[in-house]
Design a protein around this motif. Structure first.
Motif, PDB file in Angstrom:
ATOM      1  N   ASP A  40      13.263 -11.214  -0.345  1.00  0.00           N
ATOM      2  CA  ASP A  40      14.172 -11.170   0.976  1.00  0.00           C
ATOM      3  C   ASP A  40      13.741 -10.427   2.125  1.00  0.00           C
ATOM      4  O   ASP A  40      15.204 -10.500   2.834  1.00  0.00           O
ATOM      5  N   ALA A  41      13.596  -9.369   2.319  1.00  0.00           N
ATOM      6  CA  ALA A  41      13.565  -8.015   3.000  1.00  0.00           C
ATOM      7  C   ALA A  41      12.459  -8.436   4.470  1.00  0.00           C
ATOM      8  O   ALA A  41      11.417  -8.353   4.841  1.00  0.00           O
ATOM      9  N   LEU A  42      13.608  -9.039   5.361  1.00  0.00           N
ATOM     10  CA  LEU A  42      13.220  -9.579   7.023  1.00  0.00           C
ATOM     11  C   LEU A  42      12.198  -7.747   7.666  1.00  0.00           C
ATOM     12  O   LEU A  42      13.114  -6.849   7.522  1.00  0.00           O
ATOM     13  N   GLN A  43      11.155  -8.197   8.556  1.00  0.00           N
ATOM     14  CA  GLN A  43      11.016  -7.369   8.483  1.00  0.00           C
ATOM     15  C   GLN A  43      10.149  -8.374  10.573  1.00  0.00           C
ATOM     16  O   GLN A  43       9.081  -8.416  10.196  1.00  0.00           O
ATOM     17  N   MET A  44      10.832  -8.238  11.318  1.00  0.00           N
ATOM     18  CA  MET A  44      11.569  -9.163  12.636  1.00  0.00           C
ATOM     19  C   MET A  44       9.787  -8.224  12.938  1.00  0.00           C
ATOM     20  O   MET A  44       9.062  -9.620  14.102  1.00  0.00           O
ATOM     21  N   ARG A  45       9.342  -7.542  13.645  1.00  0.00           N
ATOM     22  CA  ARG A  45       8.590  -6.568  13.580  1.00  0.00           C
ATOM     23  C   ARG A  45       7.088  -6.775  13.255  1.00  0.00           C
ATOM     24  O   ARG A  45       5.994  -6.941  14.157  1.00  0.00           O
ATOM     25  N   SER A  46       7.063  -7.011  11.699  1.00  0.00           N
ATOM     26  CA  SER A  46       5.855  -7.006  11.584  1.00  0.00           C
ATOM     27  C   SER A  46       5.326  -8.529  10.814  1.00  0.00           C
ATOM     28  O   SER A  46       5.675  -8.683   9.986  1.00  0.00           O
ATOM     29  N   LYS A  47       5.872  -9.167  12.013  1.00  0.00           N
ATOM     30  CA  LYS A  47       5.791 -11.212  11.400  1.00  0.00           C
ATOM     31  C   LYS A  47       4.558 -11.295  11.676  1.00  0.00           C
ATOM     32  O   LYS A  47       3.600 -10.664  12.541  1.00  0.00           O
ATOM     33  N   LEU A  48       4.320 -12.598  11.057  1.00  0.00           N
ATOM     34  CA  LEU A  48       2.273 -13.110  10.979  1.00  0.00           C
ATOM     35  C   LEU A  48       1.425 -11.978  10.710  1.00  0.00           C
ATOM     36  O   LEU A  48       0.148 -12.496  11.627  1.00  0.00           O
ATOM     37  N   LEU A  49       1.550 -11.160   9.559  1.00  0.00           N
ATOM     38  CA  LEU A  49       0.848  -9.986   9.596  1.00  0.00           C
ATOM     39  C   LEU A  49      -1.017 -10.611   9.121  1.00  0.00           C
ATOM     40  O   LEU A  49      -0.757 -11.503   8.287  1.00  0.00           O
ATOM     41  N   PRO A  50      -1.723 -10.013   9.581  1.00  0.00           N
ATOM     42  CA  PRO A  50      -2.981 -10.745   8.942  1.00  0.00           C
ATOM     43  C   PRO A  50      -3.481  -9.726   7.496  1.00  0.00           C
ATOM     44  O   PRO A  50      -2.607  -9.000   7.193  1.00  0.00           O
ATOM     45  N   ALA A  51      -4.375 -10.254   6.589  1.00  0.00           N
ATOM     46  CA  ALA A  51      -3.819  -9.432   5.625  1.00  0.00           C
ATOM     47  C   ALA A  51      -4.519  -8.257   5.782  1.00  0.00           C
ATOM     48  O   ALA A  51      -5.250  -7.286   5.998  1.00  0.00           O
ATOM     49  N   SER A  52      -4.004  -7.416   4.422  1.00  0.00           N
ATOM     50  CA  SER A  52      -4.515  -5.654   5.135  1.00  0.00           C
ATOM     51  C   SER A  52      -3.353  -4.920   3.409  1.00  0.00           C
ATOM     52  O   SER A  52      -3.218  -5.638   2.733  1.00  0.00           O
ATOM     53  N   ALA A  53      -4.236  -3.749   3.752  1.00  0.00           N
ATOM     54  CA  ALA A  53      -3.461  -2.720   2.185  1.00  0.00           C
ATOM     55  C   ALA A  53      -2.498  -2.988   2.199  1.00  0.00           C
ATOM     56  O   ALA A  53      -1.771  -2.637   0.817  1.00  0.00           O
TER      57      ALA A  53
END
Lengths: 280, 315
Positions: A40-53
């Motif tokens: 449930d860790a919300l991080q509105m700055r990193s939403k809908l990010l593609p797959a990454s390391a």
């Protein structure tokens, strides 16, 4: 049992089923002690990010880690499926064994009742229950369990009836043993393999049903992650982040496929008569 | 045969009557006060009383039950609380979407499954047979609503051939309406294709082992004539049975698919009615679905009796 191991070693479908099921259960158990991120860790700055390391399967519309949510979603599916099938099986096996032992009006009444449940499409049973009792994981379990009762009752009745005409059971009857004792000691242990196979298949069906209900918003409620609920959210963002709609569906398909292959494999391995029929 | 069918008819009617009792009990008795369910716990007492009077919730249970059944027999299903229109008209309008959807899905499923099953039986034990069986295993394991979303990803987001959802309406734009049912029908048919392929394959393998097939072969009939002229006709009996059983459930299975593609069908109506707590709609739709399932089962029995003389004797 030695023969079982040797035959299992040659049955590729069974092995694939075991591996997929282990992956499913293992993921669910692992999520109890560890997930890459808090679900449930919300991080509105990193939403809908593609797959990454950093986020192996990317993040969702609220910036939550998709992999972590899929892991906890496995737990939801496993819990709902296990409890629903366990409940349905307990009641269904008891009713089916009763009908077989007692015959007569009990048998007739239970057969009519199971016809009645089968006349209602399962989705509608679930919808009826949730519309009256409210949407929750518990009511989804209840709905799936109710549909499982007649399935197990029919399978148990059929298999148990065949047992009651066997000589060793008739010998027990002649010795004056009580029907309950005979059922527990002779009938149920001898039809266990049929019930195990059926339970495996029903588990697969239950996971599909849970996914469907939570997709409709009638299963586990947010913020509890569920694979169906994740798909519902993903569809809203299908143009921005199409891959979000892939992972939860793949997880459902793999879990269900594993259980189906395991069920088919167990049927081949546990029931020599069916195995013979398949050879032809 | 008349006796066989009339026994089935009576059994179906008994089931139907029991079903109405169960649905009535679940919808109107179990929740305690249906008016409270429809309006919510914060409703004012006078509004609650007005609704109770309007729907007759203040009358005894038996009166309410028989009033409902009497209405059902006259196709008078009462009025929807949320839409304010007669429930019968509401359901009728929505069936114009759901029935074609289920019909398309069943037609497509048969079109794919029967040839695929015949092919697998013909290539029995070879790699292509295993391939078809692997496909059916995957087909029953994939949730059809996820398959629908994947179809949207491919054919609506990436290639933009089909609409991603919505339904223009038959009267407004019939060709586009049909087009918008294509992806939902394909999605809905996936598991049915898998099941029907399995049934076709195993039924054909069974009949290929029968004596009359061996006789036909011994008389020098070509493999094609044996397969299509002799074996397939009888193999299609179980396929018909299963297709019929599926047909009833396709309509119910449409609930989720209609939600994926935002189609204004019966499924969406049920779903919206839950959110609107529209008990009059829910109650009647569930009974109509049950009638549909029972009617289809009866038709299957009829088809069965016409195709295969054996159950007439044993029943």
């Amino acid at each position: 049992m030695n023969g079982f191991g040797a035959r299992a070693a040659r049955h590729i479908g069974f092995q694939v089923g075991v591996v997929l099921l282990a992956l499913f259960v293992g993921t669910a158990l692992l999520s109890l002690v560890w997930t890459p991120y808090a679900v449930d860790a919300l991080q509105m700055r990193s939403k809908l990010l593609p797959a990454s390391a950093e986020h192996l399967l990317g993040t969702d519309h609220l910036g939550r880690d998709v992999l972590s949510r899929i892991m906890v979603g496995a737990r939801t599916s496993l819990a709902v499926g296990l409890i629903a099938v366990g409940l349905g099986m307990s009641v269904g096996v008891a009713l089916g064994a009763w009908a077989a032992a007692r015959g007569g009006w009990v048998d007739e009444m239970l057969s009519r009742a199971s016809d009645l449940v089968f006349a209602f499409p399962a989705v509608l049973i679930a919808i009826l229950i949730t519309s009256v009792l409210g949407a929750s994981a518990g009511n989804a379990i209840l709905a799936i369990a109710i549909f499982n009762v007649p399935v197990f009752a029919r399978v148990t009745r059929g298999a148990a009836l065949a047992m009651w005409s066997r000589d060793f059971v008739r010998a027990a009857v002649a010795l004056g043993r009580a029907p309950v004792g005979i059922t527990l000691r002779h009938v149920l242990p001898n039809i266990a393999s049929v019930l195990i196979v059926q339970a495996t298949i029903q588990f697969a069906v239950a996971i599909l049903a849970e996914a469907g209900l939570s997709y409709l918003g009638l299963g586990a409620q947010p913020p509890t992650p569920s694979w169906g609920g994740m798909l519902r959210d993903a569809q809203t963002y299908i143009f921005q982040a199409p891959e979000l709609a892939i992972w939860p569906g793949l997880a459902i398909a793999m879990a269900v496929l594993g259980l189906n292959m395991l069920g088919d494999g167990l049927r081949d391995l546990l029931d020599p008569r069916l195995r013979l029929l398949r050879v032809g | 045969m008349i006796e066989f069918l009339s026994r089935r008819l009576v059994a179906a009617l008994v089931t139907l009557v029991l079903a109405t009792v169960v649905v009535f009990a679940v919808v109107e008795v179990l929740p305690g006060d249906p008016a409270l369910v429809m309006l919510g716990t914060d409703a004012r007492p006078d509004t609650l009383a007005a609704l109770r009077a309007q729907y007759g919730f203040d009358q005894p249970l038996s009166v309410r039950y028989f009033h409902w059944i009497g209405g059902l027999l006259r196709f008078d299903l009462g009025a929807s609380h949320a839409y304010g229109t007669p429930v019968a008209k509401l359901i009728g309008d929505r069936l114009a979407v759901t029935l074609p959807l289920a019909g398309l899905a069943l037609g497509w499923a048969l079109l794919v499954a029967v040839p695929l099953g015949v092919f697998a039986a013909w290539r029995h034990g070879r790699a292509s047979d295993w391939g078809v069986r692997g496909f059916t295993q995957i087909g029953i394991s994939i949730p059809n609503f996820w398959f629908g979303i994947v179809l949207v990803l491919i054919f609506a987001v990436t290639w933009q051939i089909f609409p991603a959802g919505g339904f223009p309406g038959w009267a407004q734009d019939a060709p586009r309406s049909l087009l918008s049912l294509v992806l939902p029908a394909v999605a809905l048919s996936l598991s049915e294709i898998a099941i029907l392929t399995r049934v076709t394959r195993s039924a054909l393998l069974d009949t290929l082992r029968e004596d009359y097939v061996r006789t036909a072969r011994a008389k020098g009939a070509s493999e094609g004539r044996v397969l299509f002229g002799h074996a397939l006709r009888n193999a299609l009996i179980p396929v018909t049975t299963v297709a019929g059983l599926i047909a009833g459930f396709l309509v119910a299975g449409a609930v989720i698919i209609e939600s994926v593609f935002r189609l204004p069908g019966v499924g969406q109506l049920v779903y919206d009615s839950i959110n609107n707590r529209d008990l009059a709609v829910i109650k009647n739709v569930v009974i109509l679905f049950t009638i549909l399932v029972l009617a289809v089962n009866l038709l299957v029995d009829l088809a069965y009796a016409l195709l295969d003389p054996r159950p007439r004797v044993t029943a």
